[in-house]
Structures are given as C-alpha cells and as structure tokens.
Design a protein around this motif. Structure first.
Motif, PDB file in Angstrom:
ATOM      1  N   PRO A   1      42.242  42.963  48.252  1.00  0.00           N
ATOM      2  CA  PRO A   1      42.236  44.526  47.949  1.00  0.00           C
ATOM      3  C   PRO A   1      41.445  44.558  46.190  1.00  0.00           C
ATOM      4  CG  PRO A   1      44.167  44.332  49.120  1.00  0.00           C
ATOM      5  CD  PRO A   1      43.589  42.905  48.884  1.00  0.00           C
ATOM      6  N   ASP A   2      42.114  43.686  45.535  1.00  0.00           N
ATOM      7  CA  ASP A   2      41.669  43.543  44.070  1.00  0.00           C
ATOM      8  C   ASP A   2      40.068  43.537  43.969  1.00  0.00           C
ATOM      9  OD1 ASP A   2      44.102  43.650  42.803  1.00  0.00           O
ATOM     10  OD2 ASP A   2      44.336  41.510  42.804  1.00  0.00           O
ATOM     11  N   LEU A   3      39.552  42.668  44.873  1.00  0.00           N
ATOM     12  CA  LEU A   3      38.085  42.363  44.830  1.00  0.00           C
ATOM     13  C   LEU A   3      37.120  43.203  45.466  1.00  0.00           C
ATOM     14  CD1 LEU A   3      38.337  38.353  45.468  1.00  0.00           C
ATOM     15  CD2 LEU A   3      38.200  39.794  43.346  1.00  0.00           C
ATOM     16  N   MET A   4      37.877  43.703  46.747  1.00  0.00           N
ATOM     17  CA  MET A   4      37.158  44.872  47.488  1.00  0.00           C
ATOM     18  C   MET A   4      36.812  46.029  46.633  1.00  0.00           C
ATOM     19  SD  MET A   4      36.198  43.659  50.115  1.00  0.00           S
ATOM     20  CE  MET A   4      35.685  45.020  50.660  1.00  0.00           C
ATOM     21  N   GLY A   5      37.432  46.293  45.544  1.00  0.00           N
ATOM     22  CA  GLY A   5      37.512  47.327  44.755  1.00  0.00           C
ATOM     23  C   GLY A   5      35.980  47.429  43.836  1.00  0.00           C
ATOM     24  N   LEU A   6      35.407  46.049  43.828  1.00  0.00           N
ATOM     25  CA  LEU A   6      34.089  45.814  43.153  1.00  0.00           C
ATOM     26  C   LEU A   6      32.875  46.559  43.982  1.00  0.00           C
ATOM     27  CD1 LEU A   6      34.648  42.201  42.365  1.00  0.00           C
ATOM     28  CD2 LEU A   6      34.374  44.020  40.644  1.00  0.00           C
ATOM     29  N   TYR A   7      33.191  46.509  45.311  1.00  0.00           N
ATOM     30  CA  TYR A   7      32.382  47.020  46.228  1.00  0.00           C
ATOM     31  C   TYR A   7      32.486  48.830  46.536  1.00  0.00           C
ATOM     32  CZ  TYR A   7      31.631  42.169  46.594  1.00  0.00           C
ATOM     33  OH  TYR A   7      31.520  41.041  46.324  1.00  0.00           O
TER      34      TYR A   7
ATOM     35  N   LEU B   1      30.916  34.537  41.411  1.00  0.00           N
ATOM     36  CA  LEU B   1      30.474  35.641  40.891  1.00  0.00           C
ATOM     37  C   LEU B   1      30.424  36.662  42.145  1.00  0.00           C
ATOM     38  CD1 LEU B   1      27.351  34.813  38.606  1.00  0.00           C
ATOM     39  CD2 LEU B   1      29.747  34.922  38.018  1.00  0.00           C
ATOM     40  N   LEU B   2      31.124  37.948  41.858  1.00  0.00           N
ATOM     41  CA  LEU B   2      31.167  38.750  43.052  1.00  0.00           C
ATOM     42  C   LEU B   2      30.578  40.425  42.410  1.00  0.00           C
ATOM     43  CD1 LEU B   2      34.916  38.222  44.623  1.00  0.00           C
ATOM     44  CD2 LEU B   2      32.465  37.439  45.389  1.00  0.00           C
ATOM     45  N   GLY B   3      29.952  40.996  43.548  1.00  0.00           N
ATOM     46  CA  GLY B   3      29.672  42.177  43.129  1.00  0.00           C
ATOM     47  C   GLY B   3      28.518  42.519  44.109  1.00  0.00           C
ATOM     48  N   PRO B   4      28.360  43.806  44.436  1.00  0.00           N
ATOM     49  CA  PRO B   4      27.084  44.350  45.390  1.00  0.00           C
ATOM     50  C   PRO B   4      25.883  43.974  45.176  1.00  0.00           C
ATOM     51  CG  PRO B   4      27.874  46.017  44.054  1.00  0.00           C
ATOM     52  CD  PRO B   4      28.798  44.979  43.839  1.00  0.00           C
ATOM     53  N   SER B   5      24.944  43.911  45.948  1.00  0.00           N
ATOM     54  CA  SER B   5      23.502  43.564  45.664  1.00  0.00           C
ATOM     55  C   SER B   5      22.983  44.536  44.686  1.00  0.00           C
ATOM     56  CB  SER B   5      22.636  43.710  47.084  1.00  0.00           C
ATOM     57  OG  SER B   5      23.039  43.033  48.011  1.00  0.00           O
ATOM     58  N   GLY B   6      22.070  43.795  43.747  1.00  0.00           N
ATOM     59  CA  GLY B   6      21.472  44.526  42.733  1.00  0.00           C
ATOM     60  C   GLY B   6      22.287  44.613  41.336  1.00  0.00           C
ATOM     61  N   VAL B   7      23.558  44.095  41.499  1.00  0.00           N
ATOM     62  CA  VAL B   7      24.355  44.404  40.275  1.00  0.00           C
ATOM     63  C   VAL B   7      24.337  43.351  39.146  1.00  0.00           C
ATOM     64  CG1 VAL B   7      26.444  43.003  40.623  1.00  0.00           C
ATOM     65  CG2 VAL B   7      26.672  45.138  39.834  1.00  0.00           C
TER      66      VAL B   7
ATOM     67  N   GLN C   1      36.912  36.503  50.732  1.00  0.00           N
ATOM     68  CA  GLN C   1      37.652  35.536  51.301  1.00  0.00           C
ATOM     69  C   GLN C   1      37.389  34.116  50.807  1.00  0.00           C
ATOM     70  OE1 GLN C   1      41.039  35.878  52.704  1.00  0.00           O
ATOM     71  NE2 GLN C   1      41.160  34.182  51.573  1.00  0.00           N
ATOM     72  N   LEU C   2      36.122  33.743  51.033  1.00  0.00           N
ATOM     73  CA  LEU C   2      35.596  32.691  50.343  1.00  0.00           C
ATOM     74  C   LEU C   2      35.775  32.206  48.914  1.00  0.00           C
ATOM     75  CD1 LEU C   2      32.081  31.761  52.533  1.00  0.00           C
ATOM     76  CD2 LEU C   2      34.313  30.523  52.708  1.00  0.00           C
ATOM     77  N   ALA C   3      35.548  33.511  48.287  1.00  0.00           N
ATOM     78  CA  ALA C   3      35.610  33.230  46.852  1.00  0.00           C
ATOM     79  C   ALA C   3      36.917  32.604  46.617  1.00  0.00           C
ATOM     80  CB  ALA C   3      35.167  34.435  46.151  1.00  0.00           C
ATOM     81  N   LEU C   4      37.983  33.644  46.907  1.00  0.00           N
ATOM     82  CA  LEU C   4      39.649  33.406  46.966  1.00  0.00           C
ATOM     83  C   LEU C   4      39.805  31.757  47.114  1.00  0.00           C
ATOM     84  CD1 LEU C   4      40.904  36.640  47.953  1.00  0.00           C
ATOM     85  CD2 LEU C   4      40.855  35.758  45.633  1.00  0.00           C
ATOM     86  N   ASP C   5      39.270  31.565  48.230  1.00  0.00           N
ATOM     87  CA  ASP C   5      39.586  30.157  49.029  1.00  0.00           C
ATOM     88  C   ASP C   5      39.153  29.004  48.066  1.00  0.00           C
ATOM     89  OD1 ASP C   5      40.965  31.258  50.639  1.00  0.00           O
ATOM     90  OD2 ASP C   5      39.558  30.966  52.344  1.00  0.00           O
TER      91      ASP C   5
ATOM     92  N   LEU D   1      35.436  42.419  35.808  1.00  0.00           N
ATOM     93  CA  LEU D   1      36.587  41.642  36.021  1.00  0.00           C
ATOM     94  C   LEU D   1      36.386  40.202  35.989  1.00  0.00           C
ATOM     95  CD1 LEU D   1      39.360  41.279  37.783  1.00  0.00           C
ATOM     96  CD2 LEU D   1      37.894  40.787  39.753  1.00  0.00           C
ATOM     97  N   ASP D   2      37.410  39.350  35.259  1.00  0.00           N
ATOM     98  CA  ASP D   2      37.224  37.896  35.127  1.00  0.00           C
ATOM     99  C   ASP D   2      38.919  37.615  34.867  1.00  0.00           C
ATOM    100  OD1 ASP D   2      36.847  35.568  34.167  1.00  0.00           O
ATOM    101  OD2 ASP D   2      35.589  36.134  32.263  1.00  0.00           O
ATOM    102  N   ALA D   3      39.125  36.829  36.112  1.00  0.00           N
ATOM    103  CA  ALA D   3      40.218  36.379  36.291  1.00  0.00           C
ATOM    104  C   ALA D   3      40.595  35.191  37.147  1.00  0.00           C
ATOM    105  CB  ALA D   3      40.981  37.472  36.760  1.00  0.00           C
TER     106      ALA D   3
END
Length: 218
Positions: free
Chosen positions: A211-217, A34-40, A182-186, A201-203
């Motif tokens: 870059p795809d994931l940085m858009g979450l932040y 699970l990814l996203g900024p704090s408090g999301v 990067q840890l998430a991708l790995d 996002l769910d993929a």
C-alpha cells in the motif's frame, strides 16, 4: 564506499527539465529500485546516475534493449566486452568467434534461459527473449554496478524473479527501474519513488509495504 552523489540537481533531456531538487547518494552494496508511473522520470534519473559513474565499470540494460537486430545473439551479448579489446580483436570476433568466446557467452545465455540460441539472429526473437539477451550482455560485461531500465518487464513473474536473482548474484550494486512493486520489495534493499517532478519516497524496502508503494501510482 559512496559510488555517486546528486545534490539538489535538476535533471532532464536537453533544455527540458524532468526532475528537480534531486538529492541522493548511492553506496556500494545497495540494491535500489526506482518506482513510479510511466513518464515520471525513472529513465532520466538512471541516465544521470550513469553519467556520474564514469570511473566505475557499469553494465547497462537500456529500456529498448540496445540490440542490433541483424546480428546474432552471440554478437549482441559479446558487445558487453567490446571496450575490453582493440579494433583488430573485435573485428576478428565479429567474423570468426572462437570456441572460448562462444563458451563464455553460452554460459550467460544459460543463466537467462536462452540456452542454444547463440547463433540465432536477434530479429527472430520474441520481446521477452530480446530482453534476456540484453541482460545476458550485462552479465557478460560484469562490473561494479548494473543500471537497468525495466529489465524484466517482458517476461512472466517466475522468470522475473529468476532473472533478478541472477542480477543480485552477479553485481554488488544494482539500480533498477521496475514496474512491479512486489518485485521491488522482494529484490531491493532501498526504494526510490518518483512523482510530481521529483523524489517523493526514499526508504529501506524493509520499512515499506505494497500500500505504501501503490500510492505512487494514485
């Protein structure tokens, strides 16, 4: 095998909604980040998933570690097994742990880089060490799935990778909130990104880039 399903649900704490329109399933064998900024809402979603798996043996690594600072590392790790035994056995272990019990805990402490710290009081440890105690507790517990909220945020990148490898080797299914894309991708086979009060996002991780994931932040 499906472990849980959420269907267009609103999730929150008490009467306060945090996430809405949440629909997802989790199958056995998935490694989800699970990814996203704090408090999301990552902790909110993890809690909802945990509550849907009462019929499964779940190991937990909460964000604040859930440790008892006045007790030893051994006793905090052994807490992962408390519900396997009755009150009398647990009281005896609290007062007079035997060699076999210490050896079981020591084996998981070695896996998290805490060799020889079983008798140390948790209050004397660093933040990163406390985080590894919480992970050692989850490893000792074992089970069908591990749910962990930022389990490696207080350790360096090399340690993070090693600890995530230990999780991967110990649990067929993992659901982790992570802070490092990067840890998430790995590590993950699937990434769920949160934003704007829901899942954005769910993929499969193989289909995503940094870059795809940085858009979450953004």
């Amino acid at each position: 095998m499906q472990l849980l399903a959420l269907d267009n649900e609103t999730l929150g704490w008490g009467a306060t909604p945090v996430l809405s329109g949440v629909s997802l399933t989790v199958d056995q064998g998935e490694r989800i980040a699970l990814l996203g900024p704090s408090g999301v809402g990552k902790s909110t979603l993890l809690n909802a998933m945990r509550l849907r798996m009462t019929d499964r043996r779940v190991a937990l690594v909460p964000q604040e570690n859930g440790l008892v600072a006045q007790l030893s590392v051994f006793h905090n790790v052994w807490m992962g097994r408390l519900d396997d035994f009755g009150t009398a056995r647990n009281m005896r272990t609290l007062l007079w742990p035997v060699g076999r019990e210490r050896a079981e805990v020591d084996a998981d402490l070695a896996r998290t880089g805490l060799n020889g710290l079983g008798r140390r009081r948790v209050s004397t440890l660093s933040g990163g060490q406390k985080q590894r105690v919480a992970l050692s507790r989850a490893l000792l517990r074992g089970g069908d799935v591990v749910i962990a909220d930022e389990p490696v945020s207080a350790v360096d990148p090399a340690q993070s990778r090693e600890l995530l490898s230990q999780i991967e080797a110990s649990f067929a299914t993992s659901i982790l909130a992570l802070h490092d894309v990067q840890l998430a991708l790995d590590h993950a086979t699937r990434i769920i990104g949160l934003g704007r009060g829901g899942i954005v996002l769910d993929a499969p991780s193989a289909d995503l880039t940094i870059p795809d994931l940085m858009g979450l932040y953004a």
